[in-house]
Design an enzyme around this catalytic site. Structure first.
Site, mmCIF file in Angstrom:
data_model
loop_
_atom_site.group_PDB
_atom_site.id
_atom_site.type_symbol
_atom_site.label_atom_id
_atom_site.label_comp_id
_atom_site.label_asym_id
_atom_site.label_seq_id
_atom_site.Cartn_x
_atom_site.Cartn_y
_atom_site.Cartn_z
ATOM 1 N N SER A 28 -2.547 -6.756 -19.620
ATOM 2 C CA SER A 28 -2.371 -6.584 -18.180
ATOM 3 C C SER A 28 -2.157 -7.926 -17.490
ATOM 4 O O SER A 28 -1.172 -8.608 -17.765
ATOM 5 C CB SER A 28 -3.567 -5.821 -17.615
ATOM 6 O OG SER A 28 -3.343 -5.400 -16.299
ATOM 7 N N ASP A 203 1.024 4.991 -18.785
ATOM 8 C CA ASP A 203 0.451 3.877 -18.029
ATOM 9 C C ASP A 203 0.956 3.952 -16.588
ATOM 10 O O ASP A 203 2.160 3.851 -16.342
ATOM 11 C CB ASP A 203 0.863 2.560 -18.678
ATOM 12 C CG ASP A 203 0.096 1.363 -18.140
ATOM 13 O OD1 ASP A 203 -0.297 1.391 -16.962
ATOM 14 O OD2 ASP A 203 -0.108 0.402 -18.908
ATOM 15 N N HIS A 234 -3.134 2.604 -19.436
ATOM 16 C CA HIS A 234 -3.337 1.164 -19.254
ATOM 17 C C HIS A 234 -4.618 0.647 -19.901
ATOM 18 O O HIS A 234 -4.602 -0.340 -20.648
ATOM 19 C CB HIS A 234 -3.349 0.855 -17.754
ATOM 20 C CG HIS A 234 -3.136 -0.579 -17.414
ATOM 21 N ND1 HIS A 234 -1.888 -1.174 -17.408
ATOM 22 C CD2 HIS A 234 -4.007 -1.561 -17.051
ATOM 23 C CE1 HIS A 234 -1.995 -2.438 -17.065
ATOM 24 N NE2 HIS A 234 -3.273 -2.698 -16.845
#
Length: 259
Positions: A28, A203, A234
């Protein structure tokens, strides 16, 4: 983080290990930090054996998470964070710890409620993320963030298909920082290190469209890999119960190929 912290960590590791290169695995925002570092301090590409991006975040124009609803009021949120919390968002404190404990961990109903909050933000995957993982997860996350960083990410959402430096809000202020009325784009062509992108099709933040927008721009791509599990989202990269067969084995395969 990108200009100073990550380079300092890399240099420290190389000095301690007496090696020439490190492998950088980011998730991320950790991937965003890598892209910014390797574009703005391109000399660090020579110190990277490869970068493995999990849930890559450069473009955010196609995100569908509920947090998108906050983007229009992001400037107000940013100013509030600066005024009330000295620019820090959700830093760990006894008050936050107690609130998370009271609302999310005392019984299964609370765990299910907070599990669903995770799903609304990141993507729904009840097969991989069970309610019982919630107390352990909230013991580490949220861990605090810079309000400026969060505001910067909101600018990626507001300006689809752009990956650029922080917008200070007015042409005059941008001129002071960049000698330009608009922030410059990060130079993706300067990211010469080997990069693999690994993502989930469920995601809500790092969507497949945005991941695929980044991949062909990378000078030295070594893999565009979608996790073979339709509900993969995610936070599955840190929470999934079947992480080994779903993606960890693939990571090891890539690492072994680099030797």
């Amino acid at each position: 983080m990108a200009l100073y912290d990550s380079p300092a960590c890399i240099d420290f590791i190389l000095k301690k290990t007496n090696k020439d290169k490190v492998t950088y695995i980011g998730h991320s925002l950790g991937t965003t930090v890598f892209y910014v570092m390797s574009s703005m301090r391109p000399e660090y590409n020579e110190k990277i054996l490869a970068h493995l991006s999990l849930a890559p975040v450069a473009y955010l124009g196609h995100m569908t998470s509920i947090v998108r609803l906050l983007v229009p009021i992001a400037p107000v949120i940013y100013e509030t964070i600066n005024t009330l919390f000295h620019g820090e968002l959700l830093s760990r404190s006894p008050l936050l710890d107690e609130a998370l404990k009271l609302f999310c961990t005392l019984n299964k109903a609370q765990m299910i409620f907070c599990q669903n909050l995770i799903f609304v933000i990141f993507g729904k995957d009840p097969d991989q993320v069970k309610p019982t993982i919630v107390p352990a997860y909230l013991g580490h996350d949220p861990a605090g963030a810079s309000g400026k960083t969060v505001y910067h990410l909101s600018q990626f959402v507001r300006n689809p298909n752009t990956f650029r430096q922080f917008d200070y809000g007015s042409p005059a202020e941008n001129l002071q920082h960049y000698n330009s009325p608009t922030p410059p784009d990060y130079n993706i062509s300067a990211i010469t290190a080997k990069v693999a992108l690994i993502y989930g099709q469920n995601d809500l933040l790092a969507t497949e469209k945005d991941v695929k927008l980044l991949y062909p721009q990378l000078p030295n791509p070594i893999g565009l890999i979608r996790v073979k599990f339709p509900a993969f989202m995610h936070q599955d990269f840190i929470l999934a119960k079947d992480s080994v067969p779903l993606f960890a084995n693939k990571i090891l395969q890539i690492l072994n190929s680099l030797k």
